[in-house]
Write a protein that holds these residues in place. Structure first.
Motif, mmCIF file in Angstrom:
data_model
loop_
_atom_site.group_PDB
_atom_site.id
_atom_site.type_symbol
_atom_site.label_atom_id
_atom_site.label_comp_id
_atom_site.label_asym_id
_atom_site.label_seq_id
_atom_site.Cartn_x
_atom_site.Cartn_y
_atom_site.Cartn_z
ATOM 1 N N PHE A 386 31.184 -54.090 41.426
ATOM 2 C CA PHE A 386 31.975 -53.249 41.963
ATOM 3 C C PHE A 386 33.253 -53.370 41.390
ATOM 4 O O PHE A 386 33.554 -53.788 41.414
ATOM 5 N N PRO A 387 33.795 -51.523 41.033
ATOM 6 C CA PRO A 387 35.021 -51.283 40.794
ATOM 7 C C PRO A 387 35.973 -52.043 41.977
ATOM 8 O O PRO A 387 36.814 -50.697 42.550
ATOM 9 N N LEU A 388 36.193 -53.335 42.523
ATOM 10 C CA LEU A 388 37.286 -53.461 43.913
ATOM 11 C C LEU A 388 38.540 -53.035 43.759
ATOM 12 O O LEU A 388 39.081 -53.353 42.246
ATOM 13 N N GLU A 389 38.988 -52.413 44.267
ATOM 14 C CA GLU A 389 40.716 -51.900 44.107
ATOM 15 C C GLU A 389 41.460 -53.050 44.886
ATOM 16 O O GLU A 389 42.498 -53.339 44.339
ATOM 17 N N GLU A 414 48.413 -60.550 45.026
ATOM 18 C CA GLU A 414 47.202 -60.571 43.462
ATOM 19 C C GLU A 414 45.962 -60.878 42.859
ATOM 20 O O GLU A 414 45.516 -60.545 42.316
ATOM 21 N N GLU A 415 46.681 -62.226 42.354
ATOM 22 C CA GLU A 415 45.990 -63.726 41.898
ATOM 23 C C GLU A 415 44.315 -64.003 43.292
ATOM 24 O O GLU A 415 44.020 -64.139 43.131
ATOM 25 N N ALA A 416 45.183 -64.296 44.276
ATOM 26 C CA ALA A 416 44.175 -64.266 45.203
ATOM 27 C C ALA A 416 43.085 -63.362 45.481
ATOM 28 O O ALA A 416 41.701 -63.577 44.860
ATOM 29 N N PHE A 417 43.029 -61.799 45.500
ATOM 30 C CA PHE A 417 42.899 -61.057 45.349
ATOM 31 C C PHE A 417 41.688 -60.695 43.215
ATOM 32 O O PHE A 417 40.368 -60.646 43.424
ATOM 33 N N VAL A 420 38.945 -63.801 43.948
ATOM 34 C CA VAL A 420 38.232 -63.429 44.607
ATOM 35 C C VAL A 420 36.936 -61.705 44.138
ATOM 36 O O VAL A 420 35.487 -62.262 44.025
ATOM 37 N N ARG A 421 37.718 -60.862 43.639
ATOM 38 C CA ARG A 421 37.054 -59.449 43.296
ATOM 39 C C ARG A 421 36.285 -60.035 42.351
ATOM 40 O O ARG A 421 34.953 -59.065 43.165
ATOM 41 N N VAL A 422 36.119 -60.795 41.490
ATOM 42 C CA VAL A 422 34.601 -61.118 40.561
ATOM 43 C C VAL A 422 33.888 -61.514 40.981
ATOM 44 O O VAL A 422 32.345 -61.572 40.493
ATOM 45 N N ASN A 427 30.019 -57.792 45.433
ATOM 46 C CA ASN A 427 29.338 -56.953 43.872
ATOM 47 C C ASN A 427 27.891 -56.578 44.104
ATOM 48 O O ASN A 427 27.589 -55.481 43.401
ATOM 49 N N ALA A 428 27.255 -57.620 44.647
ATOM 50 C CA ALA A 428 25.804 -57.180 44.099
ATOM 51 C C ALA A 428 25.487 -56.668 45.896
ATOM 52 O O ALA A 428 24.213 -56.675 45.758
#
Ligand code: ISL
Length: 550
Positions: A386-389, A414-417, A420-422, A427-428
């Motif tokens: 999912f394109p989490l923003e 920013e790095e933490a996100f 985590v985001r990928v 996402n699933a």
């Protein structure tokens, strides 16, 4: 009453159990599969309505994530009543109807039993907390503070928090290897083990065919709860603990139909030796395990929150090791995607430039190895991450805690996100993409109270079941059609159904950067033919490596 799917031949000549006869399992995440009443959450009636999709695909069984009563802190993996259905998903009558409808189509039904821990809203926990000397006093792992104060040891939860929670009412800590609302059950207590078997028999009486057993290799904790030495792993402390195998064997023996009930154990952090031991037929413990080494192939230093690009040969080495450990009288499960993992096509494929073809490449790998494929909902149509923003969009307890822990460790936001985001489990878990209609056909339009519980991936107009089914029926290429063909192929060719599995030239390929994975499935009898599978995991043509010797 279960009726075999006429599309699936029964192979009377093979004495193998049904799950070793070429069939596959379809894995449903109930809250995101199909919403029949428009409340934004998938439900049991939604699953019943979609059974024809499973029958068309040609799977032999379905496994659904937990639908029992639960406060839903961890989306149902925190159960407060093992014998009832959560109103979010429907009623016991809906479950009976679903089981009967699945059986009519030749599809067996597996439930997800979460027996390592219960919700702290289970009546057992309240009784345990309130009366340490009563019948439930010992149902959980209660410990006094360490001599100098603080938690009894240094164990850490899978959800990036300490594994012990202080309970002021009882004046002790209790163990939670996941969220504080998920208290670990004390399997050394014979009554706990008896309850577990009775729960399973309750569902077997309602005609289910087996169980996926959540984190079943965590049920045995090291006596005395010793701290893990610095730099050590939890193995032997709470992973693969000393009594786990014995208790699983006892559990199986207590089942109404111990020989025909499929037990699939989820076993994080285990070793190839343990994999073999859990599943060897002569041990009469588990029939298959869901192991993790291969889905950690892109984790740097074993940390999920430090992902690195995946190398196909590393994946091949791990899969070969698993296949080797589970050869002979053991049997692997085959999966790459599930509700805890990022979407396969985004992870091992190229979801931007070669989404269809790379999804098919992943499908070929994870359906043609030896074992039973477990196809996660949405992977059969190449659903992507999912394109989490922003971190506010994270809903999953594990992802939210991981993000917080990275911030506390001083990682810039920013790095933490980005980290985590990928990998986030969210996402699933996005709604299944059925059609080009509103909410991708996941939720009944009209009568509903709101939007789907998690936003639909905006790419659904292009990537959905209806479009791919139409393509498959017109014999045009599609991921869905490829899955169906691959699952049929497995059943039709003996080497794929039950032959051995080897990776030619494996040792010479270790550490090389060839994107091509080669494996062979062998016939089991004299004169049987073999099949060689060659898969290119890159976006450009690549030679078959010489080391494979083809
Ligand atoms: O996927 C994981 C590590 O790669 C973990 O997120 C996961 O929690 C772990 O594998 C155990 O998973 C199972 O038990 C959990 C539940 O949150 C997961 O959804 C479930 O699959 C606790 O019941």
């Amino acid at each position: 009453m279960y009726h075999p799917n006429p599309a699936l031949p029964e192979h009377p000549e093979h004495p193998a159990p049904w799950w070793q006869q070429g069939g596959a399992i379809y894995h449903i995440y109930p809250r995101s599969f199909a919403d029949s009443n428009g409340d934004g959450f998938g439900d049991l009636r939604g699953i019943t309505e979609k059974l024809d999709h499973l029958a068309w695909l040609g799977v032999e069984a379905l496994w659904m994530g937990p639908v029992f009563r639960s406060p839903q802190v961890d989306n149902g993996y925190d159960i407060s009543d093992y014998r009832d259905i959560d109103p979010l998903f429907g009623t016991l009558a809906d479950m009976d109807e679903l089981i009967a409808a699945a059986h009519r189509r030749g599809i067996r039904v597996l439930l997800d039993l979460v027996l390592n821990h219960s919700s702290t809203e289970h009546r057992w926990f309240a009784a345990s907390r309130d009366d340490p000397h009563g019948p439930y006093g010992d149902f959980y792992h209660w410990q006094d503070p360490a001599p100098g104060g603080g938690p009894p040891n240094n164990w850490w939860s899978f959800f990036s928090i300490p594994a012990w929670t202080w309970c002021a009412e009882r004046g002790q800590y209790y163990l939670n290897l996941f969220a504080p609302e998920q208290a670990d059950l004390n399997w050394t207590n014979r009554e706990v083990r008896r309850e577990m078997a009775e729960i399973a028999n309750f569902w077997l009486d309602r005609q289910v065919d087996g169980f996926r057993m959540d984190v079943i290799n965590l049920i045995s904790k090291s006596p005395g709860y010793p701290s893990i030495p610095d730099g050590g792993t939890p193995r032997g402390y709470f992973i693969d603990g000393p009594d786990a195998l014995r208790w699983i064997q006892e559990f199986r023996r207590s089942l109404r139909d111990p020989d025909v009930t499929l037990l699939v154990g989820e076993t994080p952090g285990t070793t190839p030796e343990s994999l073999r031991s859990w599943t060897a037929r002569e041990h009469r413990a588990l029939d298959m395990v869901i192991s993790f080494e291969h889905v950690q192939v892109d984790h740097s230093h074993g940390s999920r929150w430090n992902p690195v690009p995946f190398a196909p040969q590393d994946l091949a080495q791990i899969l070969a090791e698993q296949q080797q450990a589970l050869s002979g009288s053991s049997w692997p499960s085959l999966y790459a995607g599930n509700h805890d993992q990022p979407r396969v096509v985004s992870r091992f494929g190229d979801d931007r430039h070669f989404r269809r073809d790379s999804a098919i490449a992943c499908a070929a790998l994870f359906t043609l190895l030896r074992g039973t494929p477990i196809v996660y909902q949405g992977d059969e149509i190449a659903m992507a991450i999912f394109p989490l923003e922003s971190p506010e969009e994270l809903q999953d307890v594990e992802s939210r805690n991981a993000y917080q822990a990275l911030l506390e460790a001083g990682v810039p936001p920013e790095e933490a996100f980005a980290r985590v985001r990928v990998q986030a489990r969210d996402n699933a878990r996005t709604p299944m993409q059925w059609t080009t209609g509103p909410a991708a056909g996941f939720s009944e339009a009209g009568g509903g109270t709101g939007a789907p519980w998690f936003p639909v991936n905006p790419d659904y107009r292009e990537w959905n079941v209806a479009a791919q089914r139409a393509a498959a029926e017109a014999r045009e290429p599609s991921v869905l059609g490829a899955y169906r063909d691959l699952l049929a192929l497995r059943r039709q060719h003996q080497p794929l159904t039950s032959g051995s599995c080897t990776f030619p030239g494996l040792a010479d390929l270790a550490g090389q950067n060839s994107p091509v994975i080669v494996f062979q499935r062998g016939g089991s009898g004299v004169g049987e033919h073999t099949m060689t599978i060659v898969i290119n995991f890159s976006s450009s043509p690549a030679p078959v490596p010489d080391a494979a010797g083809l």
